[in-house]
Design a protein around this motif. Structure first.
Motif, PDB file in Angstrom:
ATOM      1  N   GLY A   1       8.664 -70.065  91.174  1.00 49.15           N
ATOM      2  CA  GLY A   1       9.223 -68.932  91.905  1.00 49.15           C
ATOM      3  C   GLY A   1      10.428 -68.281  91.252  1.00 49.15           C
ATOM      4  N   LYS A   2      10.804 -68.717  90.058  1.00 52.14           N
ATOM      5  CA  LYS A   2      11.956 -68.127  89.371  1.00 52.14           C
ATOM      6  C   LYS A   2      11.638 -66.680  88.987  1.00 52.14           C
ATOM      7  N   VAL A   3      12.611 -65.798  89.123  1.00 48.42           N
ATOM      8  CA  VAL A   3      12.436 -64.396  88.754  1.00 48.42           C
ATOM      9  C   VAL A   3      12.411 -64.290  87.228  1.00 48.42           C
ATOM     10  N   ILE A   4      11.298 -63.802  86.690  1.00 51.46           N
ATOM     11  CA  ILE A   4      11.143 -63.696  85.236  1.00 51.46           C
ATOM     12  C   ILE A   4      10.710 -62.299  84.801  1.00 51.46           C
ATOM     13  N   GLY A   5      10.329 -61.454  85.731  1.00 46.41           N
ATOM     14  CA  GLY A   5       9.800 -60.137  85.403  1.00 46.41           C
ATOM     15  C   GLY A   5      10.767 -59.251  84.642  1.00 46.41           C
ATOM     16  N   GLU A   6      12.041 -59.423  84.882  1.00 43.28           N
ATOM     17  CA  GLU A   6      13.052 -58.592  84.233  1.00 43.28           C
ATOM     18  C   GLU A   6      13.196 -58.897  82.745  1.00 43.28           C
TER      19      GLU A   6
ATOM     20  N   VAL B   1       6.440 -60.697  88.691  1.00 41.82           N
ATOM     21  CA  VAL B   1       7.881 -60.682  88.907  1.00 41.82           C
ATOM     22  C   VAL B   1       8.430 -62.104  88.928  1.00 41.82           C
ATOM     23  N   ARG B   2       7.679 -63.014  89.527  1.00 41.44           N
ATOM     24  CA  ARG B   2       8.120 -64.402  89.653  1.00 41.44           C
ATOM     25  C   ARG B   2       7.116 -65.345  89.009  1.00 41.44           C
ATOM     26  N   CYS B   3       7.606 -66.497  88.599  1.00 43.88           N
ATOM     27  CA  CYS B   3       6.738 -67.551  88.074  1.00 43.88           C
ATOM     28  C   CYS B   3       5.844 -68.032  89.212  1.00 43.88           C
TER      29      CYS B   3
ATOM     30  N   CYS C   1       7.502 -71.482  83.466  1.00 43.35           N
ATOM     31  CA  CYS C   1       7.912 -70.095  83.232  1.00 43.35           C
ATOM     32  C   CYS C   1       7.529 -69.642  81.824  1.00 43.35           C
TER      33      CYS C   1
END
Length: 74
Positions: free
Chosen positions: A11-16, A5-7, A45
């Motif tokens: 910690g950036k949200v990338i899962g979407e 879900v996160r890097c 990321c």
């Protein structure tokens, strides 16, 4: 296994963005340009997308369901 879900690093949200990325790359687009258009600019990321290997289909064939385990124990 599953795309995070996160890097892991920042910690950036990338899962979407994973499904969109895989669909567009499978359609023949350049992965670099897809990541740019999705707004994934940090190299930490980008590495999450480029280095991910989907092995769920390989691992699932070795899993044993709870009902199969109960049947073997009886």
């Amino acid at each position: 296994m599953l795309f995070p879900v996160r890097c892991f690093t920042c910690g950036k949200v990338i899962g979407e963005k994973w499904q969109t990325y895989t669909d567009r790359v499978a359609a023949g687009e350049n992965p670099s340009k897809v990541l740019d258009s999705l707004g994934v600019t940090r190299y930490c990321c980008r590495r999450m997308f480029i280095s991910h290997v989907e092995i769920v289909d390989d691992v699932i064939q070795f899993s044993v369901s709870k009902q199969e385990q109960k049947g073997a124990q009886a």
